[in-house]
Design an enzyme around this catalytic site. Structure first.
Site, short mmCIF file in Angstrom:
data_model
loop_
_atom_site.label_atom_id
_atom_site.label_comp_id
_atom_site.label_asym_id
_atom_site.label_seq_id
_atom_site.Cartn_x
_atom_site.Cartn_y
_atom_site.Cartn_z
N SER A 45 5.94 26.27 3.33
CA SER A 45 5.85 27.27 2.25
C SER A 45 5.29 28.61 2.69
O SER A 45 5.38 29.59 1.94
CB SER A 45 5.01 26.72 1.09
OG SER A 45 3.70 26.39 1.52
N THR A 66 8.98 21.10 2.00
CA THR A 66 8.09 21.27 0.86
C THR A 66 8.87 21.03 -0.42
O THR A 66 10.10 21.11 -0.45
CB THR A 66 7.52 22.71 0.82
OG1 THR A 66 8.61 23.64 0.71
CG2 THR A 66 6.72 23.01 2.07
N ASP A 147 5.89 21.22 -20.88
CA ASP A 147 6.93 21.71 -19.98
C ASP A 147 8.03 22.32 -20.84
O ASP A 147 9.01 21.64 -21.17
CB ASP A 147 7.47 20.57 -19.12
CG ASP A 147 8.33 21.06 -17.96
OD1 ASP A 147 9.16 21.96 -18.19
OD2 ASP A 147 8.17 20.54 -16.84
N THR A 177 3.19 23.59 -12.19
CA THR A 177 4.45 24.30 -12.40
C THR A 177 4.91 25.00 -11.12
O THR A 177 4.09 25.33 -10.26
CB THR A 177 4.29 25.38 -13.48
OG1 THR A 177 3.43 26.42 -12.98
CG2 THR A 177 3.68 24.81 -14.75
N ARG A 210 0.69 26.45 -8.08
CA ARG A 210 0.85 27.75 -7.42
C ARG A 210 -0.29 28.66 -7.87
O ARG A 210 -0.61 28.74 -9.06
CB ARG A 210 2.20 28.39 -7.78
CG ARG A 210 3.39 27.72 -7.10
CD ARG A 210 3.40 28.01 -5.61
NE ARG A 210 4.54 27.42 -4.92
CZ ARG A 210 4.51 26.26 -4.29
NH1 ARG A 210 3.40 25.53 -4.31
NH2 ARG A 210 5.57 25.80 -3.65
N ASP A 234 -7.01 24.40 -5.79
CA ASP A 234 -6.45 24.10 -4.47
C ASP A 234 -5.51 25.20 -4.02
O ASP A 234 -5.23 25.32 -2.83
CB ASP A 234 -5.70 22.77 -4.51
CG ASP A 234 -5.12 22.40 -3.15
OD1 ASP A 234 -5.91 22.28 -2.19
OD2 ASP A 234 -3.89 22.26 -3.03
N GLU A 239 -2.81 34.02 -0.88
CA GLU A 239 -3.10 33.22 0.32
C GLU A 239 -2.45 33.86 1.54
O GLU A 239 -1.34 34.40 1.43
CB GLU A 239 -2.54 31.78 0.14
CG GLU A 239 -3.24 30.97 -0.93
CD GLU A 239 -2.64 29.57 -1.06
OE1 GLU A 239 -1.90 29.15 -0.13
OE2 GLU A 239 -2.89 28.90 -2.06
N HIS A 256 -5.41 24.62 -0.27
CA HIS A 256 -3.99 24.34 -0.47
C HIS A 256 -3.57 23.10 0.33
O HIS A 256 -2.60 23.13 1.10
CB HIS A 256 -3.14 25.54 -0.07
CG HIS A 256 -1.76 25.52 -0.68
ND1 HIS A 256 -1.03 26.67 -0.89
CD2 HIS A 256 -0.97 24.50 -1.12
CE1 HIS A 256 0.14 26.35 -1.43
NE2 HIS A 256 0.20 25.02 -1.58
N GLY A 259 -1.29 18.32 -1.30
CA GLY A 259 -0.13 17.54 -0.87
C GLY A 259 -0.13 17.17 0.59
O GLY A 259 0.91 16.77 1.13
N TYR A 260 -1.27 17.28 1.26
CA TYR A 260 -1.31 17.14 2.72
C TYR A 260 -1.62 15.74 3.22
O TYR A 260 -2.12 15.57 4.33
CB TYR A 260 -2.33 18.12 3.29
CG TYR A 260 -1.73 19.43 3.76
CD1 TYR A 260 -0.66 19.99 3.07
CD2 TYR A 260 -2.22 20.09 4.86
CE1 TYR A 260 -0.11 21.18 3.48
CE2 TYR A 260 -1.67 21.29 5.29
CZ TYR A 260 -0.61 21.83 4.59
OH TYR A 260 -0.06 23.01 5.02
#
Length: 384
Positions: A45, A66, A147, A177, A210, A234, A239, A256, A259-260
């Site tokens: 990303s 990603t 949503d 989102t 985001r 996060d 960034e 960030h 998701g790691y």
């Protein structure tokens, strides 16, 4: 065939070594000269993919490992006849487990004996939000789903959606989102001054989607006021040049990395490997599971004397404790703006191996069915 790839994509040789030469470059500083003679481009990303990067290159396939695609000019790629593939859902479970870990810490901080007393508003119910909702509902949480695009597409369906204002009334609000602008239900600065003003110190706001979804200036101002919400971030605006003052203001700050998990990153690699194999007309011969190493911690055991909430908290934190990432990020906020930005990227590049709950076998001796169901809902492997 030359494959230019972000150096932080794991198992490049294992998955792509048979296709041709692999050239590893920094995703953050990748330039047009790095990719001019490439046939395939693999990114994450942090790389903006569009005409500035690819005009005049040989690239015919772009893959991003990603779930998000807002860093890719997909319309331009389509116009140029360049095939594109992403990895939707690859790290959904990793992000869901991050949120569960944050919720566990928050419940402990609030001295809640039963963390399922917290109501949770999930804003953005795609792969990540949907996976999180599934886990929370199985655990017994009250969950509200927000949503608007899905609500419109699925009007009259079985799924119930609420407005953003209704979601913001929950004890915990967690954002998942995509980043969208200049369209209906755009998410850029979706939480601004008025939305943040409605939140109180009894509420927790988590952003693992985001950074630009929250107006940083408005968040600064709200956190400086009385009765401000508890905030865990996060993701950040601008960034890697994040605001050190905002880091000081929030309760939990991570770089960030929601998701790691190793599983999430390797699954992302597998998904773009599958897509490239299909593009080249080659058979799919490799799967992520065959490359996952043995976890450092493989088993924990609880007896009938274990308190249910304590057992869940211990097992969750055996896999992941967000406070470690929080400490690393805060320590990295010294120095100049450029030094801080470089440190933010290093935290992501050199991120320690983090395994998902599925890597840990939980042995339960004489425990309740309720505890067994909770462990299964989170995703642990059980031995009874």
């Amino acid at each position: 065939m030359l494959i230019v790839a972000d150096e932080n994509i794991p198992l490049l040789d294992s998955f792509f070594g048979d296709f041709g030469e692999i050239r590893r470059v920094s995703g953050r500083t990748m330039t047009a000269s790095d990719v001019r003679d490439a046939d395939v481009l693999l990114v994450r990303s942090v790389t903006r993919v569009g005409p500035e990067l690819l005009e005049g290159s040989r690239v015919r396939f772009v893959g991003t490992a990603t779930i998000g695609t807002d860093h890719v000019d997909r319309d331009w790629l389509e116009q140029q006849g360049i095939r594109f593939s992403a990895a939707p859902g690859c790290n959904a479970n990793s992000v869901a487990e991050y949120v569960l870990a944050v919720l566990s810490l928050h419940a402990e901080r609030r001295a809640l004996a039963d963390w399922t007393r917290l109501s949770v508003g999930i804003v953005g119910v795609g792969n990540v939000g949907g996976e999180l909702a599934h886990k929370l509902e199985r655990l017994g949480f009250e969950v509200r789903l927000c949503d608007p695009p899905r609500a419109e597409r699925e009007e009259g369906g079985d799924q119930e959606f609420v407005s953003l204002d209704e979601a913001l009334q929950c004890d915990v609000i967690t954002l998942h989102t995509p980043l969208t602008r200049d369209q209906q239900h755009a998410t850029y600065h979706m939480l601004g001054e008025s939305q943040l003003a409605s939140l109180t110190s009894d509420q927790l706001l988590i952003n693992a989607g985001r950074g630009e979804v929250i107006d940083t200036g408005a968040l600064h101002a709200r956190l400086a006021q009385a009765n401000a919400p508890v905030v865990a971030l996060d993701v950040w605006e601008r960034e890697p040049r994040i605001d050190p003052e905002l880091v000081d203001q929030v309760w939990l700050a991570t770089p960030h990395i929601a998701g790691y998990s190793l599983e999430g990153k390797v699954q992302g690699t597998e998904m773009i490997y599958r897509a490239l194999s299909g593009y080249l007309g080659l058979p799919v011969r490799k799967k992520a599971g065959q490359f996952l190493p043995e976890p450092a911690l493989s088993k924990v055991s609880f007896t009938s004397a274990a308190d249910e909430d304590d057992a869940i908290r211990i097992a969750l934190r055996a896999c992941y404790d967000p406070r470690q990432d929080d400490a690393r990020l805060r320590f990295a906020m010294g120095g100049s703006a450029e030094e801080r930005a470089a440190a933010f990227d290093r935290l992501r590049r050199d991120y320690p191996v983090r395994r998902e709950c599925s890597s840990l076998k939980v042995q339960l001796k004489g425990t309740s069915k309720s505890l067994q169901d909770s462990f299964r809902a989170i995703g642990f492997k059980l031995k009874i």
